[in-house]
Every structure is written in C-alpha cells, then in structure tokens.
Design a protein around this motif. Structure first.
Motif, PDB file in Angstrom:
ATOM      1  N   ASN A   1     -33.966  26.109 -34.248  1.00 61.98           N
ATOM      2  CA  ASN A   1     -34.543  24.771 -34.336  1.00 61.98           C
ATOM      3  C   ASN A   1     -33.773  23.898 -35.335  1.00 61.98           C
ATOM      4  N   ALA A   2     -33.409  24.496 -36.476  1.00 62.43           N
ATOM      5  CA  ALA A   2     -32.637  23.752 -37.474  1.00 62.43           C
ATOM      6  C   ALA A   2     -31.276  23.342 -36.920  1.00 62.43           C
ATOM      7  N   THR A   3     -30.632  24.268 -36.218  1.00 61.48           N
ATOM      8  CA  THR A   3     -29.317  23.958 -35.651  1.00 61.48           C
ATOM      9  C   THR A   3     -29.415  22.853 -34.606  1.00 61.48           C
ATOM     10  N   ALA A   4     -30.437  22.897 -33.773  1.00 61.69           N
ATOM     11  CA  ALA A   4     -30.613  21.853 -32.762  1.00 61.69           C
ATOM     12  C   ALA A   4     -30.795  20.490 -33.410  1.00 61.69           C
ATOM     13  N   LEU A   5     -31.627  20.434 -34.470  1.00 61.32           N
ATOM     14  CA  LEU A   5     -31.831  19.169 -35.177  1.00 61.32           C
ATOM     15  C   LEU A   5     -30.534  18.682 -35.812  1.00 61.32           C
ATOM     16  N   GLN A   6     -29.791  19.576 -36.449  1.00 62.36           N
ATOM     17  CA  GLN A   6     -28.542  19.182 -37.096  1.00 62.36           C
ATOM     18  C   GLN A   6     -27.519  18.680 -36.081  1.00 62.36           C
ATOM     19  N   LEU A   7     -27.398  19.388 -34.959  1.00 63.24           N
ATOM     20  CA  LEU A   7     -26.433  18.969 -33.936  1.00 63.24           C
ATOM     21  C   LEU A   7     -26.814  17.619 -33.343  1.00 63.24           C
ATOM     22  N   PHE A   8     -28.142  17.394 -33.178  1.00 63.87           N
ATOM     23  CA  PHE A   8     -28.584  16.090 -32.683  1.00 63.87           C
ATOM     24  C   PHE A   8     -28.140  14.979 -33.635  1.00 63.87           C
TER      25      PHE A   8
ATOM     26  N   VAL B   1     -24.041  14.719 -33.543  1.00 62.57           N
ATOM     27  CA  VAL B   1     -23.421  14.120 -32.354  1.00 62.57           C
ATOM     28  C   VAL B   1     -23.911  12.693 -32.131  1.00 62.57           C
ATOM     29  N   THR B   2     -25.003  12.312 -32.764  1.00 68.51           N
ATOM     30  CA  THR B   2     -25.467  10.929 -32.655  1.00 68.51           C
ATOM     31  C   THR B   2     -24.775  10.042 -33.684  1.00 68.51           C
ATOM     32  N   ALA B   3     -24.705  10.530 -34.919  1.00 64.87           N
ATOM     33  CA  ALA B   3     -24.175   9.691 -35.997  1.00 64.87           C
ATOM     34  C   ALA B   3     -22.669   9.484 -35.887  1.00 64.87           C
ATOM     35  N   THR B   4     -21.919  10.514 -35.509  1.00 60.17           N
ATOM     36  CA  THR B   4     -20.459  10.406 -35.532  1.00 60.17           C
ATOM     37  C   THR B   4     -19.928   9.357 -34.564  1.00 60.17           C
ATOM     38  N   PRO B   5     -20.244   9.410 -33.256  1.00 58.79           N
ATOM     39  CA  PRO B   5     -19.702   8.377 -32.370  1.00 58.79           C
ATOM     40  C   PRO B   5     -20.228   6.982 -32.678  1.00 58.79           C
ATOM     41  N   LEU B   6     -21.500   6.883 -33.122  1.00 61.57           N
ATOM     42  CA  LEU B   6     -22.024   5.561 -33.443  1.00 61.57           C
ATOM     43  C   LEU B   6     -21.351   4.987 -34.690  1.00 61.57           C
ATOM     44  N   MET B   7     -21.002   5.836 -35.649  1.00 62.46           N
ATOM     45  CA  MET B   7     -20.261   5.349 -36.809  1.00 62.46           C
ATOM     46  C   MET B   7     -18.886   4.819 -36.394  1.00 62.46           C
TER      47      MET B   7
END
Length: 674
Positions: free
Chosen positions: A275-282, A285-291
């Motif tokens: 669960n922690a890994t899923a939250l971290q990956l979310f 992968v959301t923050a990097t391309p949007l940045m």
C-alpha cells in the motif's frame, strides 16, 4: 572585527535553526508510516538538508551537515536506536544530500524561478533517480544488517522511492518558498490572479478530501478516483507554473497520506508495504511529469514575454531613430513594411507589397547599386549596406540609408531578408554644404599660397617676355636686311615659340590652381609625376630666391591615381613651400628632393624630403591638426587641408624627421583601378 563576529553569530543562528528544522522533519518522517510497518512514506529531513545546502555558501556546508547530524542523533537516541546504527544512518543521510547538492550546483545553471527544461530534467535525474536509488544500495545494506529490514531489495525499493518522492514534491516547494520569503520585492499578484489561485486551491483541497479521506477503503473502491485530481493539477501547472504545481502536489500528498493513515482511500487494498509503495508511486509518477510540464509552460511564457518586450523595445528604438523596418520573403516575393517605411517610399498604406514595388521607387541611377548589394547578400547569406535616392510624388528625391541581413529559417521556407531604412536626406545636405565650404576654404588657401609667390612669379614671367621682346626685335632687323638670313629668322622664331610655351605652362598652372574645385564627377586618372613637374615650374623662382636646389626623383613605373589634379597640386605646392621656409633659416644650402615610386600594385608613394630644421618632437603628433603652425605669419591650415585632401583621395599623409637633418613628408595614394 565586529562585522566578522556579527557574521559568525548570524551563521551560528542559522545552523541552530536548521538543526531544529531537521529534528522536527525527522519526527514528521517517523509519523508518516503505516500502522504496524517500518516503511516511511515520506522523508522530509532529506528535503530540508538538501534545500539548505543549495541555499547557503559551500564553505559553510560542514556546519549545517554537523548540525543536521546532531539533531538526527538526538532524535534517534530518544527513540532508542542503537548508537552505531544511528551514526551510520546519519552518515548515509549526509552523503546522500551532499551528493545531490554537488550535482545540482555543478550541472544546473539556471535559477529555480526561471529554470529551463534541460536543467529540470537534470534535477530529476540527479535528485529523483540517481542519488536516491544509487544511495539506496548502501542504505538497504546497513538497514538489513542491523535487523531493521526483512529483504534487501524491498528495503532498496522503499528507500529509493521514498527519497525520490520527497525530492520531487518537497524540494521545489521549499526552494520556491525560501525564494519568495527572502525576495526583496515579492511578486505581486493581481486580484484576478489571487481569486483564481484561491479557487484552484479550494477545489484541490475539496477533491483531495473526497478521494483520499471520504472514500471507503477496500476492493470496491474505483481506481478511476486516482485520476480525478489530475485536471486540477494541470490547471495549476498551466496557470501558475512551477509554484502552482508544487503547492498543489503538497496538498494532494498531505491529503493522500492523511487519508491512508486513517484507513480511507484507494491505497489500503493490499499489505502495508505494498500500500505504501502504491501511494508513493502514485505521487512520483504524478508529480514528475507535471513538474516538467510546468517548467515547459513557464519557459514558453518567458519566451513570449521576452519577444513582446523585444518587439516593444525595437519599436520604440525604431520610432526614436525614425527607422523603417521591413521583411522580404524571397520565395513568396512578399514584403512586410512598417507604416514609416511605406511613407518613406511613398507607398499606399495597407496595400500588398513585393520587391518590384520598392524597386520602382528607387532613382534610376541608384537601382543597379541597390539591387547588386541585395543580390550579394542573398547569395552569401550575409549583410549589405547601401545609400540610394527614392522618388517623392510631392517633392524632390530623398536619400535613404538601407541595411539588411539575409536569414535562412530552419523550417525550410526559403531565405528572408530583414532590413531597416532611414531617411538621411538632411545628413546628405549637410555633407554637401560642408563639402562646399571645405572647397571654398581650400580655394582661399590656394590663392593665399600663390600670393606668396607674387614676386618670384613676376620674375618668372618677366624674363620670358624680355626674351620674346629681344628675339622679336632681332627678327625684324634680320628681315629688314637687303638679303634676309632666313635660317637665323627661323631660329629666332623657334626661340620665341619655346619661351612662349614655357611662360604659357606657368600661366596655365596658375590658372588651374586659381579655379574652384570641381565635383566628384570631375575626378580623372592623374599622373602624379606630371603634377609634380607642373608645381616645380611654378615654384622654380621661389626656390632660387631661398637658395634651394630642387631635385625630382620620379619613378617611371608609377601608375596613375584617381583624383583631382588641382587638389593634388595644392598638396605638393604647400609641402614644397613649407620646405623652403624650413630651409631658409639654417644658413646652409638647401636641398629638396621630391621622389615617387610604387609601393606595390595598389599604392603609390610620394616623398618630399628637405634639409631644414626638422619638426619638434612634441609637434609630430599634432602637426596636421588645424591652427598648429611654426610660422609667425601662418594660420596653421595648410597641412590640415593637405590631410583632408589626401584622405578624400583614399590615402594617408605622415611626417617624420630625417636621421641627419630636415624632415620628410610621405603621401600614400591608391592607384586608379580604371
């Protein structure tokens, strides 16, 4: 001394404040774990120390690193960590942050507020990929060896992802916040922008609470809920750039962790570690391309703003300088021109233009020169400068200065000619007026110079007239004889013709030098040797009066020069008379040598060498300046006029003292190309 102590005290306060921040961030990191799990979703201490190292001078890094290590050791001992494991963890955190800070400082050159896409990608590679996952090999090893982890690769993944998410979410936000806090003039937002920012923030908070805190956890939770914040995040990136996406991602990150730890949201369907890994990956992968998207948008916005500012500045400069701007699309034969340009060329406003429209307005005598310059620029992909006249329907022709540059666009649309045009009629009129005044001054100078020769010229003309009179009397007596000796009569008449020709040459030379200067169209190929001989005949009597022997050393291979013969005679006359004056006060016999020879195929050298008193050393640099003279009765204009004449002929004149005595004036003139 007091200033140094104050600076040291201030640095110490900053180090202590940083240590406190690191201690608080450590406590927050330990609280961000799943129940019954040692997995830290987020590691804020890394972001705190990395941002500090990026903001402070490198010479103070050691103090901040030691302060952070001390704060971390205090926190670990309060949590009953083994001291050796705690020290290893502190060394690991310090090395990790120092490596990231060194890489960012060396490779990233643009400031955060104006970061380029290249530097943003480098930041992701260094702070989000290489350093977190590279250092995780060491971190996972000592974590497992001390019994704080069950599997090496799981610990490696957990450490790498946790540090990567921390870097991409917190580091830009912290740095932007520090920049805004310490900025001398914080950027002011318009009321409209403030309302829009508040609306984006409120919608993000509301949607984040709904998705991550109000949604029941379990297998029935729709994965599509994860995508609902994306439009708001894109809105923040588009409208508010890197700062907007950083704040929005902080909100989403906080709400996602908060909801997950309270047992809500879409991240509780598996074991705690998964669960922690899923939250971290979310988050990752959301923050990097949007940045990166925000950086691209900011760069595009800055480029457009720079283009607008450049256009405004260029328009202001063009208006202040009365410049007309134009662009000629050669392949499409389409010309864009400002209204100022249309006015200069007498073209109708708004009408479509091509090259022929401007060509027809050019004066017929100047069309070939203008078209030749433009074609040369197109062929060489270079620049051109040209001056020409244009017709005016309501007045005389006006002079235009044109300059252009050929550019080959990268899109393959064909060459374009960018140029400016400026009305230089007033300058041309001023130049013509100045040339007229200069010609009048030179004419007056010639008349004044010839006035100095009145006595000797009278003698030069009286002598041949006397000879003519005597020979005429003798001829009459010979003819009155009962049997005239025709051979003697013929010889007497030949003497009269020879003396008359010599007197006529002197008079012709005087008449030529007394006339006013012609125009540039009167320039001809001039034989400098012949002009020197003419001047020598004029000054022959003055040379005898001063006791000077004139020797002409004229090379036969000297090619003609393009110029005005009268003006060149004036220069030679002035230099020879100056030489007579310089030699008259020495008490020694004077010798004047005038020589010519070819320097190379393009230049001719004329030297006037005397045996006079020479030139004072302090006057050598200024001898050709106006009103500089060594003669009590002189005005100091002669040599200045000589330099002006020679420079108008494309040549140079200089003076130097001879090794023994006297001075030499040297003239270099370009040969005629015709």
């Amino acid at each position: 001394m007091a200033r140094s102590a104050a600076a040291s005290l201030r640095t110490l306060c900053y180090v202590l404040a940083s240590a406190v921040s690191y201690y608080v961030a450590t406590q927050i990191a330990w609280s961000l774990t799943f129940p019954d799990s040692k997995v830290s979703l987020f590691f804020p201490p890394q972001a705190v120390l990395l941002c500090i190292l990026l903001l402070v001078p490198t010479r103070h890094w050691w103090a901040y690193v030691l302060g952070a290590a001390g704060a971390h050791f205090l926190a670990t001992q309060q949590a009953d960590w083994p001291p050796l494991y705690a020290l290893t963890a502190e060394a690991f955190d310090a090395v990790k942050c120092v490596l990231a800070a060194v890489g960012i400082r060396i490779l990233i050159t643009s400031p955060l507020k104006a970061i380029t896409l290249r530097d943003a990608v480098l930041f992701v590679l260094i702070a989000v990929v290489l350093v977190p996952f590279g250092s995780a090999f060491w971190g996972a090893a000592f974590t497992v060896s001390y019994g704080f982890g069950t599997h090496y690769w799981i610990e490696w993944r957990n450490l790498g992802v946790s540090n990567a998410v921390t870097a991409v979410v917190l580091v830009p936000a912290f740095l932007l916040g520090a920049h805004q806090l310490f900025a001398r003039r914080p950027r002011a937002l318009s009321p409209r922008r403030v309302v829009e920012a508040a609306l984006v923030g409120a919608c993000t908070v509301a949607l984040g609470i709904f998705v991550f805190d109000r949604t029941s956890a379990g297998p029935n939770t729709s994965p599509a809920l994860l995508y609902t914040p994306i439009p708001l995040l894109i809105w923040a990136a588009l409208r508010f750039g890197l700062g907007g996406i950083s704040v929005s991602m902080l909100i989403i990150t906080f709400l996602a962790i908060w909801g997950t730890m309270r047992g809500h949201g879409p991240f509780l369907a598996q074991a705690p570690a998964e669960n922690a890994t899923a939250l971290q990956l979310f988050l990752l992968v959301t923050a990097t391309p949007l940045m990166l998207l925000a950086v691209v948008i900011e760069g595009e916005r800055r480029s457009k703003e720079a283009l607008r500012e450049g256009a405004n500045l260029m328009g202001l400069a063009a208006e202040a300088g009365s410049l007309a701007m134009w662009v000629w699309d050669v392949s499409g034969n389409d010309v864009w021109m400002t209204e100022r340009g249309r006015s200069l060329f007498g073209l109708e406003p708004g009408a479509r233009l091509d090259f022929a429209a401007t060509f027809d307005r050019v004066h017929p005598e100047d069309r070939a020169a203008r078209e030749g310059a433009i074609q040369q620029a197109l062929q060489t992909r270079g620049e051109y400068e040209v001056e020409y006249r244009v017709h005016q329907a309501d007045g005389p022709a006006r002079w235009i200065y044109g300059r252009g540059r050929c550019v080959e666009p990268d899109d393959g649309t064909g060459p374009k000619l960018f140029g400016v045009s400026m009305d230089v009629t007033a300058r041309k009129q001023a130049e013509a007026s100045a040339a007229q005044k200069r010609g009048e001054l030179e004419h007056v100078a010639r008349v004044a110079t010839l006035g100095q020769l009145t006595a000797t010229l009278t003698h030069e003309l009286k002598q041949p007239l006397t000879v003519i009179g005597i020979n005429a009397f003798v001829g009459v007596r010979l003819l009155d004889a009962p049997e005239p000796d025709l051979q003697k009569v013929r010889s007497t008449l030949a003497d009269i013709g020879e003396v008359t020709e010599r007197a006529g040459e002197v008079i012709d030379g005087l008449r030529a030098m007394l006339k006013r200067d012609g125009t540039a169209a009167d320039l001809t190929n001039v034989d400098v040797n012949n002009e020197i001989r003419i001047v020598e005949r004029i000054v022959h009597g003055d040379a005898n009066l001063h006791g000077v022997t004139v020797h002409l050393d004229l090379s036969s291979d000297v090619r003609p020069v393009r110029g005005d013969s009268v003006q060149l005679q004036q220069v030679i006359l002035n230099l020879m008379l100056n030489a007579f004056s310089a030699m008259s006060g020495t008490g020694l016999p004077g010798h004047l040598i005038v020589r010519t020879h070819s320097i190379d195929e393009s230049n001719v050298l004329i030297e006037v060498q005397d045996s006079g008193t020479g030139i004072a050393v302090d006057e050598l640099e200024s001898i050709f300046d106006p009103f500089i003279t060594s003669k009590p009765e002189g005005l100091g204009l002669g040599l200045s006029i000589c330099r002006s004449i020679i420079e108008r002929h494309g040549g140079k004149i200089s003076a130097a003292n001879n090794p023994d005595r006297g001075a030499t004036f040297s003239i270099v003139l370009p040969v005629s190309r015709e």
